[in-house]
Design a protein around this motif. Sequence first.
Motif, short mmCIF file in Angstrom:
data_model
loop_
_atom_site.label_atom_id
_atom_site.label_comp_id
_atom_site.label_asym_id
_atom_site.label_seq_id
_atom_site.Cartn_x
_atom_site.Cartn_y
_atom_site.Cartn_z
N CYS A 118 0.85 -1.19 0.00
CA CYS A 118 0.00 0.00 0.00
C CYS A 118 0.88 1.25 0.00
CB CYS A 118 -0.94 0.03 1.21
SG CYS A 118 -0.13 0.30 2.81
N LYS A 119 0.27 2.37 -0.35
CA LYS A 119 0.99 3.64 -0.32
C LYS A 119 0.49 4.48 0.84
CE LYS A 119 -2.24 5.81 -3.60
NZ LYS A 119 -2.42 6.52 -4.88
N LEU A 120 1.42 5.17 1.49
CA LEU A 120 1.08 6.14 2.52
C LEU A 120 1.26 7.52 1.90
CD1 LEU A 120 2.82 4.72 5.73
CD2 LEU A 120 0.40 4.66 5.14
N SER A 121 0.22 8.31 1.90
CA SER A 121 0.30 9.59 1.21
C SER A 121 -0.42 10.69 1.96
CB SER A 121 -0.31 9.47 -0.20
OG SER A 121 -1.69 9.12 -0.12
N LYS A 165 -2.93 18.01 -4.37
CA LYS A 165 -1.97 17.11 -5.00
C LYS A 165 -1.48 16.07 -3.98
CE LYS A 165 2.31 16.93 -7.66
NZ LYS A 165 1.72 15.99 -8.63
N GLU A 166 -1.40 14.84 -4.42
CA GLU A 166 -0.98 13.76 -3.54
C GLU A 166 0.54 13.67 -3.47
OE1 GLU A 166 -2.27 9.14 -3.01
OE2 GLU A 166 -1.34 9.64 -4.92
N GLN A 167 1.06 13.60 -2.25
CA GLN A 167 2.49 13.37 -2.02
C GLN A 167 2.63 12.00 -1.38
OE1 GLN A 167 5.49 15.41 -2.57
NE2 GLN A 167 6.27 13.35 -2.19
N ILE A 168 3.26 11.06 -2.08
CA ILE A 168 3.46 9.72 -1.53
C ILE A 168 4.70 9.72 -0.64
CG2 ILE A 168 3.91 7.30 -2.06
CD1 ILE A 168 2.31 7.63 -4.61
N ALA A 203 4.88 10.57 -9.97
CA ALA A 203 5.14 12.00 -9.78
C ALA A 203 4.97 12.38 -8.31
CB ALA A 203 4.18 12.83 -10.65
N GLY A 204 3.98 11.76 -7.65
CA GLY A 204 3.75 12.02 -6.24
C GLY A 204 4.88 11.52 -5.36
N MET A 205 5.59 10.49 -5.81
CA MET A 205 6.72 9.97 -5.04
C MET A 205 7.94 10.88 -5.14
SD MET A 205 6.87 5.82 -5.18
CE MET A 205 8.12 5.84 -3.88
N ILE A 206 8.13 11.50 -6.31
CA ILE A 206 9.34 12.30 -6.50
C ILE A 206 9.08 13.79 -6.35
CG2 ILE A 206 10.34 10.54 -8.00
CD1 ILE A 206 9.65 12.28 -10.41
N GLY A 207 7.83 14.14 -6.07
CA GLY A 207 7.50 15.54 -5.78
C GLY A 207 7.59 16.46 -6.98
N THR A 208 6.94 16.08 -8.06
CA THR A 208 6.94 16.93 -9.25
C THR A 208 5.59 16.84 -9.94
OG1 THR A 208 8.21 17.53 -11.23
CG2 THR A 208 7.77 15.19 -10.88
N ALA A 209 5.40 17.65 -10.97
CA ALA A 209 4.16 17.60 -11.74
C ALA A 209 4.15 16.35 -12.62
CB ALA A 209 4.05 18.84 -12.62
#
Length: 226
Positions: A59-62, A69-72, A183-189
Amino acid sequence: MSKCEQCIVREFSSLKALKKDELLKIADCKTSFTIKKGDTIFSEGEQVNGIFCIKDGVCKLSKLSQNGKEQIIKLVTKGELLGQRSMISDEAVNLSAVALEDMEVCYIPKTDVMGFFDTNNEFSMNVMKNICGDLKESETHTISMAQKTVKERLAETLVYLESTFGKNEDGSLHIQLTRDELAGMIGTATESCIRLLSDFKKLGLIDLSGKKITILELNKLKKLAE
């Protein structure tokens, strides 16, 4: 024999310190269930009042930013526990947990776990160490976001996905994230992530087929991630 005693997954979490009678107690009070891909285990701001033991799946924690915007923050796999910090601090969870694939999860109520802190010092220390480990991971993630370029973070993430979760028979990464999730994992668009993946493909570092990503030059990606 209790299923908790037989479960090899507990050997990878704080639960490995529990004694036979404590495991029997957990077996009597836990709830086991299946979570389908895309379903939510818990949502940010929810009071979970217990811990979740991941028996199988990822699972992902976000966390959602103010603009939605989702940040994983982290990917969690079998053998790990969710909700330890919230259980001890008696606070609502500050992240959401969503299944990236079908999962098997056991839920243990807080009331049946907290008593072990008074009777089992090894268990208490294991929980504290795991929480400290999570904090260290969070610090490392924050430093990476601040000091590395988006290209370096993408390379780092692709290496992490292969080394941690492995590959399918066709060589593609076992964990298949959407472009939005990556994109949410690396913090970009999302657009920037798609453009960088295309650049990596042109350089021969990876191959793309739909949502599938196959790493072709692992060592070069590792060097790029440094």
